[in-house]
Design a protein around this motif. Structure first.
Motif, short mmCIF file in Angstrom:
data_model
loop_
_atom_site.label_atom_id
_atom_site.label_comp_id
_atom_site.label_asym_id
_atom_site.label_seq_id
_atom_site.Cartn_x
_atom_site.Cartn_y
_atom_site.Cartn_z
N PRO A 1 -7.69 -2.53 -10.90
CA PRO A 1 -7.72 -3.93 -10.50
C PRO A 1 -6.53 -4.35 -9.62
N GLN A 2 -5.32 -3.84 -9.91
CA GLN A 2 -4.17 -4.22 -9.10
C GLN A 2 -4.27 -3.63 -7.69
N ALA A 3 -4.69 -2.38 -7.58
CA ALA A 3 -4.85 -1.76 -6.26
C ALA A 3 -5.93 -2.49 -5.46
N ARG A 4 -7.03 -2.83 -6.10
CA ARG A 4 -8.09 -3.57 -5.42
C ARG A 4 -7.60 -4.94 -4.97
N ALA A 5 -6.83 -5.63 -5.83
CA ALA A 5 -6.30 -6.95 -5.47
C ALA A 5 -5.32 -6.83 -4.31
N ASP A 6 -4.45 -5.80 -4.34
CA ASP A 6 -3.51 -5.59 -3.23
C ASP A 6 -4.25 -5.30 -1.94
N TYR A 7 -5.29 -4.47 -2.01
CA TYR A 7 -6.09 -4.18 -0.81
C TYR A 7 -6.72 -5.46 -0.27
N ASP A 8 -7.38 -6.22 -1.13
CA ASP A 8 -8.06 -7.44 -0.69
C ASP A 8 -7.09 -8.45 -0.09
N HIS A 9 -5.91 -8.58 -0.67
CA HIS A 9 -4.93 -9.53 -0.17
C HIS A 9 -4.44 -9.13 1.23
N VAL A 10 -4.09 -7.86 1.39
CA VAL A 10 -3.61 -7.38 2.70
C VAL A 10 -4.73 -7.48 3.73
N LYS A 11 -5.92 -7.09 3.36
CA LYS A 11 -7.06 -7.17 4.28
C LYS A 11 -7.27 -8.61 4.75
N SER A 12 -7.23 -9.56 3.83
CA SER A 12 -7.39 -10.97 4.19
C SER A 12 -6.31 -11.43 5.16
N GLU A 13 -5.07 -11.03 4.90
CA GLU A 13 -3.97 -11.39 5.80
C GLU A 13 -4.19 -10.82 7.20
N LEU A 14 -4.57 -9.55 7.27
CA LEU A 14 -4.76 -8.92 8.58
C LEU A 14 -5.91 -9.55 9.34
N LEU A 15 -7.01 -9.82 8.66
CA LEU A 15 -8.16 -10.44 9.34
C LEU A 15 -7.85 -11.86 9.78
N TRP B 1 0.81 -1.22 0.00
CA TRP B 1 0.00 0.00 0.00
C TRP B 1 0.85 1.27 0.00
N GLN B 2 2.16 1.14 0.06
CA GLN B 2 3.03 2.31 0.19
C GLN B 2 3.39 2.95 -1.15
N ARG B 3 3.06 2.31 -2.24
CA ARG B 3 3.45 2.91 -3.52
C ARG B 3 2.67 4.21 -3.76
N PRO B 4 3.31 5.20 -4.40
CA PRO B 4 2.61 6.46 -4.68
C PRO B 4 1.35 6.21 -5.50
N GLY B 5 0.26 6.84 -5.08
CA GLY B 5 -1.00 6.73 -5.80
C GLY B 5 -1.84 5.51 -5.48
N PHE B 6 -1.41 4.71 -4.49
CA PHE B 6 -2.17 3.49 -4.20
C PHE B 6 -3.64 3.78 -3.92
N TRP B 7 -3.91 4.70 -2.97
CA TRP B 7 -5.31 4.95 -2.60
C TRP B 7 -6.09 5.60 -3.74
N THR B 8 -5.45 6.46 -4.51
CA THR B 8 -6.13 7.04 -5.67
C THR B 8 -6.53 5.94 -6.63
N ASP B 9 -5.59 5.03 -6.89
CA ASP B 9 -5.90 3.91 -7.78
C ASP B 9 -7.00 3.03 -7.20
N TYR B 10 -6.94 2.78 -5.90
CA TYR B 10 -7.97 1.95 -5.26
C TYR B 10 -9.35 2.55 -5.49
N TYR B 11 -9.50 3.85 -5.20
CA TYR B 11 -10.81 4.48 -5.32
C TYR B 11 -11.27 4.62 -6.77
N ARG B 12 -10.34 4.60 -7.71
CA ARG B 12 -10.70 4.64 -9.13
C ARG B 12 -11.03 3.26 -9.67
N GLY B 13 -10.88 2.23 -8.83
CA GLY B 13 -11.23 0.88 -9.25
C GLY B 13 -10.14 0.12 -9.96
#
Length: 125
Positions: free
Chosen positions: A103-117, A89-101
């Motif tokens: 696919p890589q940002a969404r996949a990175d978010y989902d993967h990290v979220k799954s690990e944390l949960l 999640w530290q790469r520049p623009g990660f959250w901007t990319d996530y909110y724009r939909g």
């Protein structure tokens, strides 16, 4: 890192509430990231009924119940901000990319979220 909610001040006013968007007073939640800058600090917390990608909260409303930093987290300082979060999640623009939909940002978010949960202890809700 796991926190317990001590209070919730409704974001649309200055009054306490018992719960908001899946976070409730007394609940225990994983922290997804911590961000600080000159003006504020927030933690991103994900409750069982919170909308993705979790909510940003003032840490004054929480107490730490598990201080372990998740594997893969890094500390990044850039643009006057300090972020403690998963390296993906530290790469520049990660959250901007996530909110724009993006696919890589969404996949990175989902993967990290799954690990944390998966690593979090059962919630005391």
């Amino acid at each position: 890192m796991i926190v317990r909610c001590l209070e919730i001040i409704h974001p649309d006013g200055d009054y306490p509430v018992a719960e908001f968007d899946g976070i409730r007073v007394g609940g225990v939640y994983p922290v997804l990231e911590m961000v600080t800058d000159d003006d504020h600090c927030y933690i991103r917390v994900l409750g069982p009924d919170s909308p993705d990608p979790g909510l940003e909260w003032d840490p004054v409303s929480f107490e730490t119940v598990d201080t372990r930093i998740p594997p893969g987290w890094t500390l990044a300082i850039a643009g006057g901000r300090t972020r403690l979060a998963d390296a993906r999640w530290q790469r520049p623009g990660f959250w901007t990319d996530y909110y724009r939909g993006d696919p890589q940002a969404r996949a990175d978010y989902d993967h990290v979220k799954s690990e944390l949960l998966a690593a979090a202890p059962p919630r005391e809700n």
